[in-house]
Write a protein that holds these residues in place. Structure first.
Motif, mmCIF file in Angstrom:
data_model
loop_
_atom_site.group_PDB
_atom_site.id
_atom_site.type_symbol
_atom_site.label_atom_id
_atom_site.label_comp_id
_atom_site.label_asym_id
_atom_site.label_seq_id
_atom_site.Cartn_x
_atom_site.Cartn_y
_atom_site.Cartn_z
ATOM 1 N N VAL A 1 0.736 -1.461 -0.027
ATOM 2 C CA VAL A 1 0.307 -0.021 -0.016
ATOM 3 C C VAL A 1 0.793 1.754 -0.087
ATOM 4 C CG1 VAL A 1 -2.224 1.132 1.205
ATOM 5 C CG2 VAL A 1 -1.553 -1.464 1.363
ATOM 6 N N ARG A 2 1.159 1.355 -0.757
ATOM 7 C CA ARG A 2 1.729 2.993 -1.362
ATOM 8 C C ARG A 2 0.844 4.641 -1.056
ATOM 9 N NH1 ARG A 2 6.731 1.919 -3.707
ATOM 10 N NH2 ARG A 2 7.148 -0.191 -4.876
ATOM 11 N N ASN A 3 -0.635 4.573 -1.410
ATOM 12 C CA ASN A 3 -1.037 5.121 -0.857
ATOM 13 C C ASN A 3 -2.386 5.100 -0.136
ATOM 14 O OD1 ASN A 3 -2.711 7.942 -1.207
ATOM 15 N ND2 ASN A 3 -3.565 7.387 -3.619
ATOM 16 N N PRO A 4 -1.815 5.059 1.526
ATOM 17 C CA PRO A 4 -3.046 4.811 1.982
ATOM 18 C C PRO A 4 -4.112 5.541 1.861
ATOM 19 C CG PRO A 4 -1.692 5.901 3.226
ATOM 20 C CD PRO A 4 -0.824 5.477 1.949
ATOM 21 N N ASP A 5 -4.737 7.041 1.454
ATOM 22 C CA ASP A 5 -5.791 7.576 0.987
ATOM 23 C C ASP A 5 -6.715 6.463 -0.263
ATOM 24 O OD1 ASP A 5 -5.143 9.109 3.687
ATOM 25 O OD2 ASP A 5 -3.810 10.235 2.163
ATOM 26 N N SER A 6 -6.349 5.620 -0.836
ATOM 27 C CA SER A 6 -6.779 5.594 -2.214
ATOM 28 C C SER A 6 -7.920 4.768 -1.691
ATOM 29 C CB SER A 6 -5.714 4.239 -2.669
ATOM 30 O OG SER A 6 -6.520 3.592 -3.509
ATOM 31 N N PRO A 7 -9.059 5.273 -2.440
ATOM 32 C CA PRO A 7 -10.059 4.397 -1.822
ATOM 33 C C PRO A 7 -10.114 3.363 -1.833
ATOM 34 C CG PRO A 7 -10.920 6.326 -2.885
ATOM 35 C CD PRO A 7 -9.074 6.199 -3.457
ATOM 36 N N PHE A 8 -9.345 2.449 -2.583
ATOM 37 C CA PHE A 8 -9.361 1.484 -2.905
ATOM 38 C C PHE A 8 -8.720 0.075 -1.249
ATOM 39 C CE2 PHE A 8 -6.684 -2.891 -3.279
ATOM 40 C CZ PHE A 8 -8.330 -3.786 -4.254
ATOM 41 N N TRP A 9 -8.026 1.317 -0.692
ATOM 42 C CA TRP A 9 -7.886 0.727 0.865
ATOM 43 C C TRP A 9 -8.032 1.662 2.363
ATOM 44 C CZ3 TRP A 9 -5.287 -3.525 1.279
ATOM 45 C CH2 TRP A 9 -4.308 -3.415 -0.542
ATOM 46 N N ILE A 10 -8.798 2.236 1.733
ATOM 47 C CA ILE A 10 -9.273 4.081 2.879
ATOM 48 C C ILE A 10 -10.014 3.456 4.001
ATOM 49 C CG2 ILE A 10 -10.701 4.625 1.643
ATOM 50 C CD1 ILE A 10 -8.204 6.549 4.658
ATOM 51 N N GLY A 11 -11.219 2.419 3.423
ATOM 52 C CA GLY A 11 -11.885 2.024 4.503
ATOM 53 C C GLY A 11 -11.225 0.430 5.310
ATOM 54 N N ASN A 12 -10.286 0.356 5.082
ATOM 55 C CA ASN A 12 -9.720 -1.012 5.287
ATOM 56 C C ASN A 12 -9.312 -0.399 6.637
ATOM 57 O OD1 ASN A 12 -11.114 -2.525 3.169
ATOM 58 N ND2 ASN A 12 -10.495 -4.235 4.199
ATOM 59 N N LEU A 13 -8.130 0.296 6.318
ATOM 60 C CA LEU A 13 -7.474 1.249 6.947
ATOM 61 C C LEU A 13 -8.094 1.600 8.321
ATOM 62 C CD1 LEU A 13 -4.552 2.072 4.355
ATOM 63 C CD2 LEU A 13 -4.200 0.837 5.956
ATOM 64 N N ARG A 14 -8.997 2.545 7.905
ATOM 65 C CA ARG A 14 -9.681 3.342 8.737
ATOM 66 C C ARG A 14 -10.556 2.465 9.983
ATOM 67 N NH1 ARG A 14 -11.744 8.455 5.587
ATOM 68 N NH2 ARG A 14 -9.671 10.222 5.900
#
Length: 174
Positions: free
Chosen positions: A52-65
């Motif tokens: 994950v290079r961009n934690p603000d990406s819509p692909f990741w943000i739901g899981n990271l938050r």
């Protein structure tokens, strides 16, 4: 661990608990495959997403938050491909370890699809990684139980503050 292979990851222990949760679940060590299936718009040729290079990406943000999707990946060393050796024409493997902790945790995030999988979070490379030819490095968490707990259970502001380069003075080639 190697891309595409299963590795042990530490979760907050909530992935199989449906509904409201009371109290903290004990951490769990579970096997997950390194490499999350890519988003549908990536096309059929796209391989698994390893980092994950961009934690603000819509692909990741739901899981990271949502802290229950964050995980720790315990390792004793990390391999990175370096620059091409002019003498041999081959890329050199660099194995990096932490001098202050023999077993350390990388910040990860998991997703479930057909296969339970995870990806590693990266941050800006420190001087040691840059010398090996890398612009990013895995996010190595400090050897502090509170930092590990903040990654697994903390709010996103607290957890994302941990995504920093590990001090170069504490990295050695293994």
């Amino acid at each position: 661990i190697a891309p595409g292979a299963f590795a042990p990851v530490i979760t907050a222990g909530r992935e199989f608990v449906a509904g409201p949760r009371e109290g903290q679940q004990p951490r769990r060590l579970v096997p997950r495959q390194w490499g999350v299936p890519p988003p549908p718009m990536a096309g059929e040729r796209a391989g698994p997403v390893l980092t994950v290079r961009n934690p603000d990406s819509p692909f990741w943000i739901g899981n990271l938050r949502n802290s229950e999707f964050r995980c720790l990946v315990p390792v004793s060393a990390v391999m990175e491909w370096g620059r091409t050796d002019p003498a041999t024409g081959r890329r050199r493997q660099h194995w990096f370890a932490c001098s202050d902790q023999p077993l350390f945790a990388l910040a990860g995030v998991w997703k479930d699809s057909e296969v339970p999988s995870f990806a590693l979070l990266t941050c800006e490379a420190n001087a040691v990684w840059r010398e090996a030819g890398q612009a990013a490095m895995p996010a190595i968490l400090p050897p502090d139980p509170q930092a590990w707990s903040a990654w697994l259970r903390g709010d996103w502001n607290r957890a994302s503050a941990l995504l920093q380069p590990y001090p170069s003075s504490l990295i050695r080639e293994a």
